[in-house]
Design an enzyme around this catalytic site. Structure first.
Site, PDB file in Angstrom:
ATOM      1  N   ASN A 141       0.858  -1.179   0.000  1.00 28.63           N
ATOM      2  CA  ASN A 141       0.000   0.000   0.000  1.00 28.63           C
ATOM      3  C   ASN A 141       0.894   1.228   0.000  1.00 28.63           C
ATOM      4  OD1 ASN A 141      -2.864   1.203   0.355  1.00 28.63           O
ATOM      5  ND2 ASN A 141      -1.586   2.309   1.844  1.00 28.63           N
ATOM      6  N   ASP A 248      -3.189  22.331   7.528  1.00 28.65           N
ATOM      7  CA  ASP A 248      -3.342  21.311   6.475  1.00 28.65           C
ATOM      8  C   ASP A 248      -4.087  21.896   5.274  1.00 28.65           C
ATOM      9  OD1 ASP A 248      -3.161  17.864   6.891  1.00 28.65           O
ATOM     10  OD2 ASP A 248      -3.809  18.813   5.046  1.00 28.65           O
TER      11      ASP A 248
HETATM   12  C1  LIG Z   1      -0.163  16.050  -0.393  1.00 31.07           C
HETATM   13  C2  LIG Z   1      -0.950  15.020   0.379  1.00 31.07           C
HETATM   14  C3  LIG Z   1      -0.800  14.922   1.741  1.00 31.07           C
HETATM   15  C4  LIG Z   1      -1.494  13.938   2.452  1.00 31.07           C
HETATM   16  N1  LIG Z   1      -1.279  13.815   3.791  1.00 31.07           N
HETATM   17  C5  LIG Z   1      -1.831  12.771   4.453  1.00 31.07           C
HETATM   18  C6  LIG Z   1      -1.502  12.534   5.828  1.00 31.07           C
HETATM   19  O1  LIG Z   1      -0.718  13.270   6.438  1.00 31.07           O
HETATM   20  N2  LIG Z   1      -2.043  11.440   6.427  1.00 31.07           N
HETATM   21  C7  LIG Z   1      -2.896  10.581   5.764  1.00 31.07           C
HETATM   22  O2  LIG Z   1      -3.296   9.595   6.352  1.00 31.07           O
HETATM   23  N3  LIG Z   1      -3.264  10.806   4.470  1.00 31.07           N
HETATM   24  C8  LIG Z   1      -2.740  11.866   3.818  1.00 31.07           C
HETATM   25  N4  LIG Z   1      -3.045  12.067   2.500  1.00 31.07           N
HETATM   26  C9  LIG Z   1      -4.116  11.279   1.877  1.00 31.07           C
HETATM   27  C10 LIG Z   1      -3.676   9.895   1.483  1.00 31.07           C
HETATM   28  O3  LIG Z   1      -2.448   9.779   0.937  1.00 31.07           O
HETATM   29  C11 LIG Z   1      -4.697   9.398   0.492  1.00 31.07           C
HETATM   30  O4  LIG Z   1      -5.954   9.491   0.961  1.00 31.07           O
HETATM   31  C12 LIG Z   1      -4.427   8.008   0.052  1.00 31.07           C
HETATM   32  O5  LIG Z   1      -5.200   7.832  -1.020  1.00 31.07           O
HETATM   33  C13 LIG Z   1      -4.737   6.977   1.073  1.00 31.07           C
HETATM   34  O6  LIG Z   1      -4.496   5.776   0.405  1.00 31.07           O
HETATM   35  P1  LIG Z   1      -5.057   4.391   0.936  1.00 31.07           P
HETATM   36  O7  LIG Z   1      -6.509   4.545   1.058  1.00 31.07           O
HETATM   37  O8  LIG Z   1      -4.638   3.420  -0.157  1.00 31.07           O
HETATM   38  O9  LIG Z   1      -4.335   4.165   2.196  1.00 31.07           O
HETATM   39  C14 LIG Z   1      -2.388  13.070   1.780  1.00 31.07           C
HETATM   40  C15 LIG Z   1      -2.546  13.171   0.396  1.00 31.07           C
HETATM   41  C16 LIG Z   1      -1.835  14.137  -0.297  1.00 31.07           C
HETATM   42  C17 LIG Z   1      -2.008  14.232  -1.780  1.00 31.07           C
END
Ligand SMILES: Cc1cc2nc3c(=O)[nH]c(=O)nc-3n(C[C@H](O)[C@H](O)[C@H](O)COP(=O)(O)O)c2cc1C
Length: 437
Positions: A141, A248
């Site tokens: 992941n 954020d």
């Molecule tokens: C620039 C950016 C910063 C992000 N920061 C976070 C974070 O600090 N913590 C978090 O859990 N998700 C964060 N996300 C969102 C996740 O990366 C995103 O929802 C991702 O799709 C989760 O993937 P998953 O569902 O496969 O785990 C961020 C996304 C971006 C584009």
């Protein structure tokens, strides 16, 4: 297009701003990036670090289009194709992987220019870092996690509950091996921000977008993009510390939470590595958060009616609001499209559904549709107490629980039982001004 190829493209296209004056990653650099929001900026002299800093590579849809070799209005369809048909990335030996050129001895995270962005932030944060873990059941992941630097070998990560990383950590009694990559090609950053089904590896979506060779880590069996500028190998522990305050996506303070500590055992990087700094709440953050969710909304709406396009709007912090464009073929298509949009993006809060003749990228045109085609007593949908984004300050937040919020849909499509001509703009013939001016 690797990060370095992007810098060359941006230089030739005249987008790149290069700064040779020394700039401090403590507050100063963030204010310069904000003043140039929308442009890629390369800082060649960084106070307190040997590494250069690039910011803004993801701050305009044109940069993504250039990286994927398509037009801006084709981006959603390229992402939707890659989302539908991921391709397993090829493995290259470490000797051929630029990310493995140098091993930092000893590990010292203070040499890497994490920026302190806002006065009042808890400390220096990495904000464009992706974390790769192996879920014991569903495999690799990849997702973004903001990282608060605690000292030379530890960071605290904001890990949103019940997503991929959190799920894998809950299943792992001991420390969970992790590989954190910073300084990545645009297409890898796009894929990392997608939320495909758990068994889909986001790096396979990246490879479907553009070539993404991977290589094995030095201290664990995770695979990372070989073109990364930095790779931090370590373990997500079950120990927690206070993480935050931090500004954020919504440009408001996110709450302080107890979040996991990550211990870094090994750092490798390219020769002359370039650090990617993303300014929270600005265009780069907004586009990277919103754009990758447009294909999943597009896919969900197409299950119930004919969806033409989706825009997750900057005005809605590129996360909470969307405009969905449909080709209406039945009286309830507008309502069905709104309901489906929330299935396509769980953090969505408000959605407006419009017809094909409305420009979804023009907020004035969308408002015109609401003003001329929408009746609140017929076309407004409200759902109370829904699971929502932890980033929305107006939602209800209980630590450890999913945030809750009301959600709203507006069907601003032409009413099915009324003559279309009543609702269409009457075009004026285009004047050839050269005849008059
Ligand atoms: C620039 C950016 C910063 C992000 N920061 C976070 C974070 O600090 N913590 C978090 O859990 N998700 C964060 N996300 C969102 C996740 O990366 C995103 O929802 C991702 O799709 C989760 O993937 P998953 O569902 O496969 O785990 C961020 C996304 C971006 C584009």
């Amino acid at each position: 297009m690797t990060l370095r190829e992007f810098i060359e493209f941006a230089r030739q296209a005249g987008y790149l701003v290069t700064i040779d004056k020394p700039v401090n990653p403590y507050l100063e650099m963030a204010s310069v990036i904000a003043a140039l929001d929308g442009r890629p900026v390369l800082f060649n002299r960084v106070v307190g670090s040997d590494f250069r800093v690039l910011s803004g590579q993801c701050s305009d849809r044109r940069y993504f289009a250039a990286a994927l070799g398509c037009q801006v209005n084709e981006l959603l369809f390229r992402l939707a194709d890659a989302y539908r048909s991921p391709q397993t990335p090829p493995v290259v030996p470490r000797e051929q992987a630029p990310c493995a050129e140098v091993t930092m001895q000893p590990v010292d995270l203070c040499r890497i220019p994490f920026l302190t962005h806002y006065q009042g932030d808890a400390g220096p944060y990495a904000t464009a870092a992706i974390a790769i873990v192996n879920d014991p059941d569903t495999g690799p992941n990849v997702s973004f996690h903001r990282l608060l630097r605690l000292d030379s070998t530890r960071v605290a990560a904001r890990i949103v509950e019940r997503r991929g990383t959190d799920t894998a950590l809950r299943k792992t009694p001991d420390d969970l091996p992790v590989a954190i990559c910073i300084g990545l090609p645009l297409h890898v950053l796009l894929a990392a921000s997608m939320s495909p089904a758990p068994e889909v590896d986001e790096l396979a979506i990246a490879h479907a977008l553009a070539p993404t060779p991977v290589t094995r880590c030095l201290t664990n069996d995770l695979y990372v993009p070989a073109e990364a500028e930095f790779v931090l190998e370590g373990r997500i522990t079950h120990r927690t510390v206070a993480e935050g305050p931090f500004v954020d996506l919504t440009e408001t303070w996110d709450i302080v939470r107890q979040q996991p500590v990550i211990e870094i055992d090994c750092v490798t990087h390219r020769r002359d590595a370039i650090y990617h700094a993303l300014l929270p709440g600005m265009l780069e953050h907004k586009l990277l958060m919103g754009m990758p969710k447009e294909p999943s909304i597009y896919a969900a709406v197409n299950e119930v009616c004919r969806c033409l396009n989706v825009n997750i709007t900057p005005g809605g912090t590129s996360w909470l609001h969307a405009v969905v464009q449909i080709e209406k073929r039945g009286p309830d298509d507008g309502r069905k499209a709104a309901e489906a949009a929330f299935r396509g993006h769980g953090s969505l809060k408000h959605v407006v559904v419009v017809d094909a003749d409305v420009d979804i990228y023009d907020p004035n045109d969308v408002e015109w549709a609401v003003a001329t085609r929408f009746q609140a007593d017929k076309d407004l949908m409200v759902w109370t107490d829904q699971p929502s984004s932890s980033l929305d300050p107006s939602a209800t937040h209980v630590p450890g629980q999913k945030s809750r919020s009301a959600k709203m849909g507006l069907d601003a499509t032409i009413p099915w039982d009324r003559p279309r001509s009543d609702f269409q703009r009457v075009p004026l013939p285009k004047a050839d001004l050269s005849r008059y001016l």
